[in-house]
Design a protein around this motif. Structure first.
Motif, short mmCIF file in Angstrom:
data_model
loop_
_atom_site.label_atom_id
_atom_site.label_comp_id
_atom_site.label_asym_id
_atom_site.label_seq_id
_atom_site.Cartn_x
_atom_site.Cartn_y
_atom_site.Cartn_z
N GLN A 77 -9.03 5.57 -5.50
CA GLN A 77 -8.56 4.32 -4.93
C GLN A 77 -7.14 4.50 -4.40
O GLN A 77 -6.31 5.13 -5.06
N VAL A 78 -6.87 3.98 -3.21
CA VAL A 78 -5.54 4.05 -2.60
C VAL A 78 -5.06 2.62 -2.36
O VAL A 78 -5.79 1.80 -1.81
N HIS A 79 -3.85 2.34 -2.77
CA HIS A 79 -3.25 1.03 -2.61
C HIS A 79 -2.06 1.14 -1.67
O HIS A 79 -1.28 2.10 -1.75
N VAL A 80 -1.91 0.14 -0.80
CA VAL A 80 -0.81 0.12 0.17
C VAL A 80 -0.11 -1.23 0.04
O VAL A 80 -0.74 -2.27 0.22
N VAL A 81 1.19 -1.20 -0.25
CA VAL A 81 1.92 -2.45 -0.49
C VAL A 81 3.19 -2.47 0.35
O VAL A 81 4.02 -1.56 0.26
N GLU A 82 3.33 -3.53 1.16
CA GLU A 82 4.54 -3.71 1.96
C GLU A 82 5.53 -4.62 1.24
O GLU A 82 5.14 -5.46 0.41
N SER A 83 6.80 -4.49 1.60
CA SER A 83 7.83 -5.38 1.09
C SER A 83 8.97 -5.43 2.09
O SER A 83 9.06 -4.58 2.99
N GLY A 84 9.83 -6.44 1.95
CA GLY A 84 11.04 -6.50 2.76
C GLY A 84 11.04 -7.55 3.84
O GLY A 84 12.05 -7.72 4.53
N GLY A 85 9.96 -8.28 4.02
CA GLY A 85 9.94 -9.32 5.04
C GLY A 85 10.78 -10.51 4.62
O GLY A 85 11.30 -10.57 3.51
N GLY A 86 10.93 -11.45 5.53
CA GLY A 86 11.69 -12.64 5.22
C GLY A 86 12.15 -13.37 6.46
O GLY A 86 11.68 -13.09 7.57
N LEU A 87 13.09 -14.30 6.25
CA LEU A 87 13.66 -15.09 7.33
C LEU A 87 15.03 -14.53 7.68
O LEU A 87 15.86 -14.30 6.79
N VAL A 88 15.27 -14.32 8.97
CA VAL A 88 16.55 -13.79 9.42
C VAL A 88 16.94 -14.46 10.72
O VAL A 88 16.07 -14.86 11.50
N GLN A 89 18.23 -14.57 10.96
CA GLN A 89 18.71 -15.17 12.20
C GLN A 89 18.63 -14.17 13.35
O GLN A 89 18.67 -12.95 13.12
N PRO A 90 18.52 -14.67 14.56
CA PRO A 90 18.54 -13.75 15.71
C PRO A 90 19.77 -12.85 15.68
O PRO A 90 20.88 -13.32 15.36
N GLY A 91 19.56 -11.58 15.98
CA GLY A 91 20.62 -10.60 15.92
C GLY A 91 20.76 -9.93 14.57
O GLY A 91 21.50 -8.95 14.43
N GLY A 92 20.04 -10.43 13.58
CA GLY A 92 20.11 -9.87 12.24
C GLY A 92 19.23 -8.65 12.06
O GLY A 92 18.59 -8.17 13.00
N SER A 93 19.19 -8.17 10.81
CA SER A 93 18.45 -6.95 10.48
C SER A 93 17.58 -7.18 9.25
O SER A 93 17.89 -7.99 8.38
N LEU A 94 16.50 -6.43 9.21
CA LEU A 94 15.63 -6.37 8.03
C LEU A 94 15.12 -4.94 7.90
O LEU A 94 14.98 -4.23 8.92
N ARG A 95 14.80 -4.56 6.67
CA ARG A 95 14.19 -3.26 6.43
C ARG A 95 12.89 -3.46 5.68
O ARG A 95 12.89 -3.99 4.56
N GLN A 118 5.48 -11.18 6.12
CA GLN A 118 5.93 -12.09 7.18
C GLN A 118 7.39 -11.82 7.54
O GLN A 118 8.26 -11.76 6.66
N VAL A 119 7.64 -11.69 8.82
CA VAL A 119 9.00 -11.61 9.35
C VAL A 119 9.18 -12.78 10.30
O VAL A 119 8.42 -12.95 11.25
N THR A 120 10.19 -13.59 10.02
CA THR A 120 10.48 -14.75 10.85
C THR A 120 11.93 -14.66 11.33
O THR A 120 12.84 -14.54 10.51
N VAL A 121 12.09 -14.70 12.65
CA VAL A 121 13.43 -14.64 13.24
C VAL A 121 13.71 -16.00 13.87
O VAL A 121 13.09 -16.38 14.87
N SER A 122 14.64 -16.71 13.27
CA SER A 122 14.91 -18.08 13.72
C SER A 122 16.29 -18.51 13.27
O SER A 122 16.77 -18.11 12.22
N SER A 123 16.93 -19.35 14.09
CA SER A 123 18.22 -19.91 13.71
C SER A 123 18.03 -21.27 13.03
O SER A 123 19.00 -21.90 12.62
#
Length: 121
Positions: free
Chosen positions: A1-19, A116-121
């Motif tokens: 069995q192989v499991h794949v898990v993402e992390s690091g999404g969120g809400l950020v303002q335009p011009g910002g960064s996420l990893r 989920q990645v949301t880019v909004s002011s």
């Protein structure tokens, strides 16, 4: 069995960064290409970036120069550094990888559940 898990999404303002991070775990013999896709509401899933086992990379034109994909083979992890984010980058981001499970010779494709990645002011 192989499991794949993402992390690091969120809400950020335009011009910002996420990893974003994506870790594969389980009975893995080897991992080949790894990548990130995204799907915005009402749109088809599209390739964002991809990295081969030999570290060759390719990017969607819309993110080139702003996003950087990398991998840590020792950790079975792929990263997506996203800078200068724009509202049009808003989407669910999915990790995708090719892996051979221990005890098999078959290359299979695995997907994460999405973050989920949301880019909004």
């Amino acid at each position: 069995q192989v499991h794949v898990v993402e992390s690091g999404g969120g809400l950020v303002q335009p011009g910002g960064s996420l990893r974003l991070s994506c870790e594969a775990s389980g009975s893995i013999d080897s991992i080949g290409d790894m990548g990130w896709y995204r799907q915005a509401p009402g749109k088809q899933r599209e390739l964002v970036a991809r990295i081969t086992a030999g570290d060759s990379v390719n990017y969607a034109g819309s993110v080139k120069g702003r996003f950087t994909i990398s991998r840590d083979n020792a950790k079975s992890t792929v990263y997506l550094q996203m800078n200068s984010l724009k509202p049009e980058d808003t989407a669910v981001y999915y990790c995708n990888l090719e892996a051979i499970q221990v005890g098999t010779m078959e290359v299979r494709v695995y997907w994460g559940q999405g973050t989920q990645v949301t880019v909004s002011s």
